[in-house]
Design a protein around this motif. Structure first.
Motif, PDB file in Angstrom:
ATOM      1  N   GLU A  89       0.826  -1.193   0.000  1.00 18.78           N
ATOM      2  CA  GLU A  89       0.000   0.000   0.000  1.00 18.78           C
ATOM      3  C   GLU A  89       0.861   1.243   0.000  1.00 18.78           C
ATOM      4  O   GLU A  89       1.926   1.261   0.598  1.00 18.78           O
ATOM      5  CB  GLU A  89      -0.893   0.014   1.248  1.00 18.78           C
ATOM      6  CG  GLU A  89      -1.806  -1.195   1.360  1.00 18.78           C
ATOM      7  CD  GLU A  89      -2.524  -1.217   2.691  1.00 18.78           C
ATOM      8  OE1 GLU A  89      -2.209  -0.350   3.525  1.00 18.78           O
ATOM      9  OE2 GLU A  89      -3.382  -2.081   2.893  1.00 18.78           O
ATOM     10  N   PRO A 109      -5.093   3.343   6.778  1.00 23.69           N
ATOM     11  CA  PRO A 109      -5.032   1.911   7.065  1.00 23.69           C
ATOM     12  C   PRO A 109      -6.403   1.266   6.972  1.00 23.69           C
ATOM     13  O   PRO A 109      -7.418   1.865   7.313  1.00 23.69           O
ATOM     14  CB  PRO A 109      -4.483   1.858   8.493  1.00 23.69           C
ATOM     15  CG  PRO A 109      -4.798   3.191   9.080  1.00 23.69           C
ATOM     16  CD  PRO A 109      -4.713   4.167   7.936  1.00 23.69           C
ATOM     17  N   ARG A 159      -0.430  -0.355   9.124  1.00 24.46           N
ATOM     18  CA  ARG A 159      -0.518  -1.279   7.994  1.00 24.46           C
ATOM     19  C   ARG A 159      -0.990  -2.639   8.509  1.00 24.46           C
ATOM     20  O   ARG A 159      -0.203  -3.585   8.613  1.00 24.46           O
ATOM     21  CB  ARG A 159       0.847  -1.435   7.302  1.00 24.46           C
ATOM     22  CG  ARG A 159       1.436  -0.156   6.742  1.00 24.46           C
ATOM     23  CD  ARG A 159       0.637   0.327   5.512  1.00 24.46           C
ATOM     24  NE  ARG A 159       1.286   1.486   4.934  1.00 24.46           N
ATOM     25  CZ  ARG A 159       1.066   2.725   5.310  1.00 24.46           C
ATOM     26  NH1 ARG A 159       0.215   2.973   6.295  1.00 24.46           N
ATOM     27  NH2 ARG A 159       1.682   3.737   4.722  1.00 24.46           N
ATOM     28  N   HIS A 218      -0.139  -5.763   6.407  1.00 23.65           N
ATOM     29  CA  HIS A 218       1.285  -6.072   6.463  1.00 23.65           C
ATOM     30  C   HIS A 218       1.676  -6.610   7.841  1.00 23.65           C
ATOM     31  O   HIS A 218       2.614  -7.413   7.958  1.00 23.65           O
ATOM     32  CB  HIS A 218       2.112  -4.828   6.139  1.00 23.65           C
ATOM     33  CG  HIS A 218       2.024  -4.422   4.698  1.00 23.65           C
ATOM     34  ND1 HIS A 218       0.998  -3.667   4.199  1.00 23.65           N
ATOM     35  CD2 HIS A 218       2.849  -4.678   3.648  1.00 23.65           C
ATOM     36  CE1 HIS A 218       1.176  -3.465   2.910  1.00 23.65           C
ATOM     37  NE2 HIS A 218       2.294  -4.074   2.544  1.00 23.65           N
ATOM     38  N   ALA A 270       6.021  -2.054   3.249  1.00 18.42           N
ATOM     39  CA  ALA A 270       4.830  -1.363   3.743  1.00 18.42           C
ATOM     40  C   ALA A 270       4.850   0.136   3.511  1.00 18.42           C
ATOM     41  O   ALA A 270       3.832   0.799   3.740  1.00 18.42           O
ATOM     42  CB  ALA A 270       4.645  -1.646   5.238  1.00 18.42           C
TER      43      ALA A 270
END
Length: 293
Positions: free
Chosen positions: A7, A13, A108, A111, A192
């Motif tokens: 991302e 998020p 994240r 992640h 990330a």
């Protein structure tokens, strides 16, 4: 280098991907406790650990790997530098990994789940290897001729008598989780984020490698083996690609619709009529009109 499914840094998020906090705390603490208990269970294999250390040392020399003493000699030139290396070894390993997981959890989440799985799998594989292959570090191997910098210069996390150390298993050098976790932290942050400076995170595993070798806590092979384990773990647990979400458009877009070739009709169209030619006048009518002039 782009990673599938990563991302951009400025995206909000995805809270739906964030697992429950209490469950994650219990899971991470549980993994840590199991790992510590497993390392303690590997204690007691002193003779085997020293025998394996001799084999590893001879193997490195046969492979012409650089001697660990070459790195340590650089540290021993300055007592302050040696002290900093010992401090880095003792204090950065766990806090850096913990902060890495906390940041991923809030910023994240997807992640985070991937990184936690990688770390858990890597730690489990390392624990199994600790049990199967106890190994004395190079600082304890007389043939290596290296200095135990932690005991001489401080600080150290290990007891002065390795065979009776109840706080840590000093015969679990293979593989090096110090280096493996540092690599995972760097890779996880690079994947990330999208900052142009994100590649500087690679300095963390690089410094960690020089520290663990320079302080004689690990062999080069310890880092090579954990890198191989990490590569296998990455292949087995890839980061999942997220589905792209299309924005809802209530009306068809005029940009994609073909131009209409039909002219709009009037609101009240007239009924079609047949063409009527002009009526012909007889010649007598023209004559009479001329006579009247």
């Amino acid at each position: 280098m782009r990673y599938a499914g990563s991302e951009p840094a400025d995206r909000e998020p995805d809270s739906t991907a964030r697992p429950p906090l209490l469950r994650e705390l219990l899971l991470v603490v549980g993994i840590f406790v199991i790992y510590k208990l497993g390392r303690q269970a590997a204690n007691g294999h002193v003779e085997e650990a020293y025998r394996n250390a001799g084999h590893v040392w001879d193997l490195e020399r046969s492979l012409h790997l650089p001697g660990e003493g070459a790195v340590q000699s650089l540290l021993l030139h300055d007592e302050t530098l040696t002290h900093l290396a010992n401090t880095y070894y003792a204090t950065v390993h766990f806090p850096a990994t913990l902060l890495f997981l906390v940041w991923l959890y809030w910023r994240r989440p997807r992640h985070y789940v991937w990184s936690r799985r990688i770390l858990a799998a890597l730690t489990g594989a390392a624990l199994a290897l600790h049990l199967l292959f106890p190994l004395a570090p190079p600082r304890l191997l007389a043939a290596a001729g290296l200095v135990d910098t932690g005991q001489v210069y401080g600080p150290t996390v290990y007891g002065a008598t390795p065979a009776t150390d109840s706080m840590a298993n000093q015969f679990a050098a293979m593989p090096s989780l110090h280096f493996g976790w540092a690599v995972m932290v760097a890779v996880g942050l690079i994947v990330a984020t999208r900052s142009r400076w994100r590649w500087l995170w690679l300095l963390h595993p690089l410094v960690t490698l020089l520290v663990i070798v320079g302080t004689a806590n690990h062999y080069w092979l310890d880092s090579i083996v954990v890198s191989a384990l990490l590569a296998v773990t990455f292949a087995a647990l890839p980061l999942r690609r997220t589905e792209s979400v299309r924005a809802h458009v209530p009306w068809p877009s005029t940009a994609s619709a073909p131009a209409s070739t039909v002219l709009p009709h009037p609101a009240d169209p007239a009924s079609p009529t047949a063409y009527t030619p002009p009526r012909a006048h007889p010649a007598s009518s023209y004559a009479s009109s001329g006579a009247r002039r």
